[in-house]
Design a protein around this motif. Structure first.
Motif, PDB file in Angstrom:
ATOM      1  N   ALA A  11      47.722  42.465  45.544  1.00  0.00           N
ATOM      2  CA  ALA A  11      47.513  41.376  44.589  1.00  0.00           C
ATOM      3  C   ALA A  11      48.793  40.566  44.470  1.00  0.00           C
ATOM      4  O   ALA A  11      49.896  41.078  44.617  1.00  0.00           O
ATOM      5  N   LYS A  15      46.497  36.216  38.370  1.00  0.00           N
ATOM      6  CA  LYS A  15      45.274  35.407  38.267  1.00  0.00           C
ATOM      7  C   LYS A  15      44.254  35.705  39.367  1.00  0.00           C
ATOM      8  O   LYS A  15      43.360  34.900  39.623  1.00  0.00           O
ATOM      9  N   GLY A  16      44.389  36.841  40.059  1.00  0.00           N
ATOM     10  CA  GLY A  16      43.368  37.244  41.019  1.00  0.00           C
ATOM     11  C   GLY A  16      43.647  36.883  42.468  1.00  0.00           C
ATOM     12  O   GLY A  16      42.796  37.122  43.326  1.00  0.00           O
ATOM     13  N   ARG A  62      42.058  33.375  46.782  1.00  0.00           N
ATOM     14  CA  ARG A  62      41.416  33.769  45.520  1.00  0.00           C
ATOM     15  C   ARG A  62      39.916  33.688  45.785  1.00  0.00           C
ATOM     16  O   ARG A  62      39.434  32.727  46.374  1.00  0.00           O
ATOM     17  N   VAL A  66      36.825  36.951  41.042  1.00  0.00           N
ATOM     18  CA  VAL A  66      38.010  37.819  40.969  1.00  0.00           C
ATOM     19  C   VAL A  66      39.053  37.050  40.171  1.00  0.00           C
ATOM     20  O   VAL A  66      39.720  36.163  40.689  1.00  0.00           O
ATOM     21  N   LYS A  67      39.174  37.401  38.872  1.00  0.00           N
ATOM     22  CA  LYS A  67      39.957  36.567  37.971  1.00  0.00           C
ATOM     23  C   LYS A  67      41.265  37.184  37.492  1.00  0.00           C
ATOM     24  O   LYS A  67      42.041  36.525  36.816  1.00  0.00           O
ATOM     25  N   ASP A  68      41.515  38.478  37.808  1.00  0.00           N
ATOM     26  CA  ASP A  68      42.753  39.078  37.322  1.00  0.00           C
ATOM     27  C   ASP A  68      43.341  40.024  38.374  1.00  0.00           C
ATOM     28  O   ASP A  68      42.733  40.302  39.396  1.00  0.00           O
ATOM     29  N   ARG A  69      44.535  40.498  38.077  1.00  0.00           N
ATOM     30  CA  ARG A  69      45.261  41.351  39.016  1.00  0.00           C
ATOM     31  C   ARG A  69      44.522  42.666  39.296  1.00  0.00           C
ATOM     32  O   ARG A  69      44.501  43.140  40.420  1.00  0.00           O
ATOM     33  N   ALA A  71      41.254  43.289  39.310  1.00  0.00           N
ATOM     34  CA  ALA A  71      40.140  43.045  40.232  1.00  0.00           C
ATOM     35  C   ALA A  71      40.667  42.754  41.652  1.00  0.00           C
ATOM     36  O   ALA A  71      40.090  43.200  42.645  1.00  0.00           O
ATOM     37  N   ALA A  72      41.776  42.021  41.744  1.00  0.00           N
ATOM     38  CA  ALA A  72      42.369  41.712  43.046  1.00  0.00           C
ATOM     39  C   ALA A  72      42.894  42.972  43.717  1.00  0.00           C
ATOM     40  O   ALA A  72      42.695  43.189  44.916  1.00  0.00           O
TER      41      ALA A  72
END
Length: 196
Positions: A11, A15-16, A62, A66-69, A71-72
């Motif tokens: 990540a 922010k994903g 991105r 997938v909106k945050d670290r 999830a990434a």
């Protein structure tokens, strides 16, 4: 037909975004915003690319949803797979897709059979052909212009001009800086003995 076009790395930021190890010569086509890619493992996808940018020499992507670290980071080591028409060829005539090279016969310029390409390994500096020899052993051949002189898809063969020792270890010429240093030291001590 499906081709692996990238592997997701770690990540980047909160922010994903993720780093990706690109495995295609056409990232601008295969990894463009809007591209929908299958994944390995399949449970991670399909993934749709929302944005892409280069940061410090690395491609950052991105994906939609997938909106945050966290999830990434969950996508790390996932392979991204594109559907490609088997008849489609790369734009550059000197480039080939892996499926075109698999099972090609590998021969020397004089026609001597070396083996058959069973695998292609993509390294950061170059690609390697894994060639199975008739006796079942394997040899690794760097896919570089100086060694692989011709790819003939009609004849289904790759022509190589290997340096000594690449195919036959008994032909290898061993040269090492350590050997040269010890030879120089030996010469130096011998000449010191003569002076005394």
């Amino acid at each position: 037909m499906q081709l692996v076009v990238a592997r997701i790395g770690r990540a980047h930021g909160i922010k994903g975004e993720v780093t990706v190890e690109v495995r295609t010569d056409e990232p601008e086509l295969r990894l463009a915003p809007g591209a929908v890619l299958a994944t390995e493992p399949a449970t991670a996808g399909p993934l749709t690319i929302e944005t892409g940018r280069v940061h410090s020499g690395r491609l950052l992507l991105r994906f939609e949803g997938v909106k945050d670290r966290t999830a990434a980071e969950a996508l790390r080591n996932t392979l991204l797979i594109a559907d490609v028409d088997p008849a489609e060829l790369p734009e550059d005539p000197e480039e080939f897709y892996d499926h075109q090279l698999m099972d090609l016969d590998v021969v020397l310029a004089d026609g001597t059979e070396i083996g058959r390409i069973t695998e292609i390994t993509h390294l950061p500096s170059q690609d390697l052909f894994i060639v199975e020899r008739p006796d079942g052993s394997e040899v690794m051949i760097p896919f570089v212009e100086e060694i692989v002189t011709e790819i003939d898809l009609e004849e289904q063969r790759a022509v190589i001009t290997p340096p000594p020792g690449l195919i036959d270890e008994s032909e290898a010429v061993v040269a090492s800086a350590r050997d040269e240093a010890s030879d120089s030291a030996a010469e130096g001590s011998a000449s010191k003995g003569e002076d005394a």
